[in-house]
Design an enzyme around this catalytic site. Structure first.
Site: not given
Ligand code: GLN
Length: 563
Positions: A25, A78, A197-198, A367, A394, A534, A536
């Site tokens: 990547g 990637d 290996p290559t 998350g 988020c 997000h 990021e």
């Molecule tokens: N779980 C939360 C939602 O679905 C936050 C999602 C996330 O952090 N990407 O809204």
């Protein structure tokens, strides 16, 4: 730079040999960066051999981060590398998996689009791959397209993609080059770099009818003349087409190292791209790399997540865009990032929150689900009360809202309905359009995904951050576009109560319904801000993200005041 007649695209395939994880990547991103620096219009494609139709349904501890493109496709990390290196947005046509390719072919068959003939794995699957590659090149109007094939040659899974390369080369004999990114081990017991290996990898590639034009020799150290000759002899490549690629401390050194090996020139010659500029203009990149090495103010950032541990290993790839975004803002501010990963579950098991006082800033990334939630809430309360800069992304923003509701707004037991459907105070609730999708168990690709506009409120921390960083380009615009991936939102029914308690919603969707940014005023806290989106995903080496930069600034200011 007129390089081609209309449609005369060039294609560079990047395949892996010997083992995975050797940096295909980064190699693809670096090749693309160099060709862009030679004045060419470049785009990059990733092909993953999974049956999953996109990367959104894969557990990040297994597959790494799910990267979301502007047009909403959930892809492999990637794609994030490509966008970061190239400093340009990439369209979803540039990402495909085995599953998505088969899905298109099967849908077409169901619609009788094959005119009643027998639809076969070969050639119909490789033909669909080729048509997507050509469409991506057209969409980006690219002079050159790099195409990275996931996995390693010799795997059963990616053989159809090698067949696509073979067929593509037959169609466009002068416009296709193949690069084999291979690995040369130096076993401790032998102390010598081994080429065998290559050699096997090159032969396996040849047996699929594909011949490497260039071999990138990944290894712990630079390749010597003797081994270069050996690989050239046994793999049918010119010695100057073997690119030495020793391990590096920073992936951002790779384009510069490749250029020292003359890689962009070799490619320009192989593909006869003789109208590109004579040298690669890497000035901005070099400046960035120099800054990344010269930072002297050390800032300690804790990233508190739940996906860090897998067996005995720490998986920082799960949050790669977040970590890179922190780094870019640190480099831009002359700071030296020291990032620690902390699993929030440790705080549930009784780990002392005092540890956090030693950090200059704390970040809770996105998350899903219940694991580690109470630990994250404890962390957020601690950093709010102790005035440690906090950045929530988020889920990190949603939990910041829950914590504020419980401990400041007096809404005891407030929660997100993602965890507690019966909470007395559902301050975070499911987006209305998601209800039906969840009832139907339609999980794949159905979140609120991709770029949406967010209107900023003047005089807020968020507004100042964007104005400071992008003011000149944005002309002080009050609307920004950011990428999303969520099913839940701040419950509109609670907005007023939260505002009355002091939480500021400094970014909203244009219709005012969706809370995009929450923050505390500077007079109350040095930096306590969360985004429903997000940020990021839009942080780039040559264009750090304004909110990350504001967070790191606050962290730099705290420096020395912590324990
Ligand atoms: N779980 C939360 C939602 O679905 C936050 C999602 C996330 O952090 N990407 O809204």
């Amino acid at each position: 730079m007129a390089v081609r007649e209309r449609g005369g695209h060039k294609y560079i395939f990047v395949v892996g040999g010997v083992m995975s994880g050797v940096g295909k990547g980064i190699a693809s991103s670096s090749i693309a960066t160099l060709l862009k620096a030679r004045g060419l219009k470049v785009t990059s494609i990733k092909i993953d051999p999974y049956i999953n139709v996109d990367a959104g349904t894969m557990n990040p501890t297994v597959h790494g981060e799910v990267f979301v493109l502007g047009d909403g496709l959930e892809t492999d990390q990637d794609m994030g590398n490509y966008e970061r290196f190239l400093n340009q947005d990439i369209s979803s046509i540039n990402y495909m998996t085995t599953g998505s390719v088969y899905l298109s072919v099967i849908k077409r068959e169901r619609n009788l689009e094959y005119g009643g003939r027998c639809v076969e794995v070969v050639p119909d699957i490789p033909l669909e791959v080729i048509s997507r590659i050509e469409k991506a090149a057209e969409t980006a109007d690219a002079d050159v397209t790099t195409i990275e094939i996931g996995g390693t040659v010799g795997e059963y899974q990616n053989i159809l993609f090698l067949e696509a390369i073979r067929m593509m080369k037959t169609r466009h004999p002068d416009d296709v080059a193949t690069i084999l990114v291979s690995y040369l081990p130096v076993p401790n017991s032998i102390g010598e770099m081994k080429t065998k290996p290559t050699q096997y990898a090159a032969r396996t590639l040849n047996s699929a009818g594909v011949f490497a034009d260039i071999i990138i020799a990944r290894a712990p150290m630079a390749i010597d003349a003797k081994r270069r000759e050996k690989i050239a002899l046994f793999c049918n490549v010119k010695p100057e087409h073997i690119i030495s690629a020793p391990d590096v401390k920073s992936v951002y050194d790779v384009p510069l190292n490749f250029e020292k090996e003359n890689l962009s020139q070799q490619l320009c010659e192989i593909l006869r791209m003789n109208k590109c500029s004579a040298t690669a203009d890497l000035k901005e990149w070099e400046k960035f790399v120099a800054k990344s090495k010269n930072g002297n103010k050390e800032v300690k950032i804790a990233v508190v997540g739940k996906y860090f541990d897998s067996g005995d290993f720490v998986l920082s790839d799960v949050y790669i865009s977040v970590l890179e975004a922190i780094k870019y803002s640190c480099y831009a501010l002359g700071a030296k990032p020291q990032i620690d990963y902390i699993s929030s579950r440790e705080f549930e098991k009784g780990k002392s929150l005092e540890k956090l006082a030693g950090f200059d800033g704390v970040l809770v990334p996105g998350g899903f689900g219940e694991t580690g939630i109470e630990g994250k809430l404890k962390v957020i309360q601690y950093v709010r009360e102790n005035k440690i800069p906090y950045f929530g992304l988020c889920y990190g923003m949603q939990l910041m809202t829950v914590e504020f509701a419980r401990n400041v707004a007096g809404l005891k037991d407030a929660h997100t309905t993602e965890i507690d459907g019966k909470t007395a105070h559902p301050v975070i609730a499911i987006l209305p359009e998601q209800v039906e999708k969840m009832a139907k168990k339609a999980y794949g690709g159905t979140m609120r995904l991709g770029a949406y506009p967010c209107e900023l409120a003047s005089g807020t921390v968020a507004y100042e951050a964007y104005l400071f960083a992008r003011g000149a380009q944005a002309g002080g615009k009050k609307s920004v576009s950011e990428r999303h991936r969520h099913r839940y939102e701040v419950n509109p029914a609670y907005v007023e109560r939260l505002e009355n308690a002091g939480l500021v919603f400094s970014g909203r969707s244009p219709d005012g319904v969706l809370m995009e940014i929450a923050e505390l005023p500077k007079s109350v806290h040095p930096f306590f801000l969360g985004t429903q989106f997000h940020p990021e995903f839009l942080a780039r080496p040559l264009a750090p993200h304004p909110l990350f930069t504001a967070f790191i600034k606050a962290a730099v200011n705290r420096k020395g005041k912590g324990a």
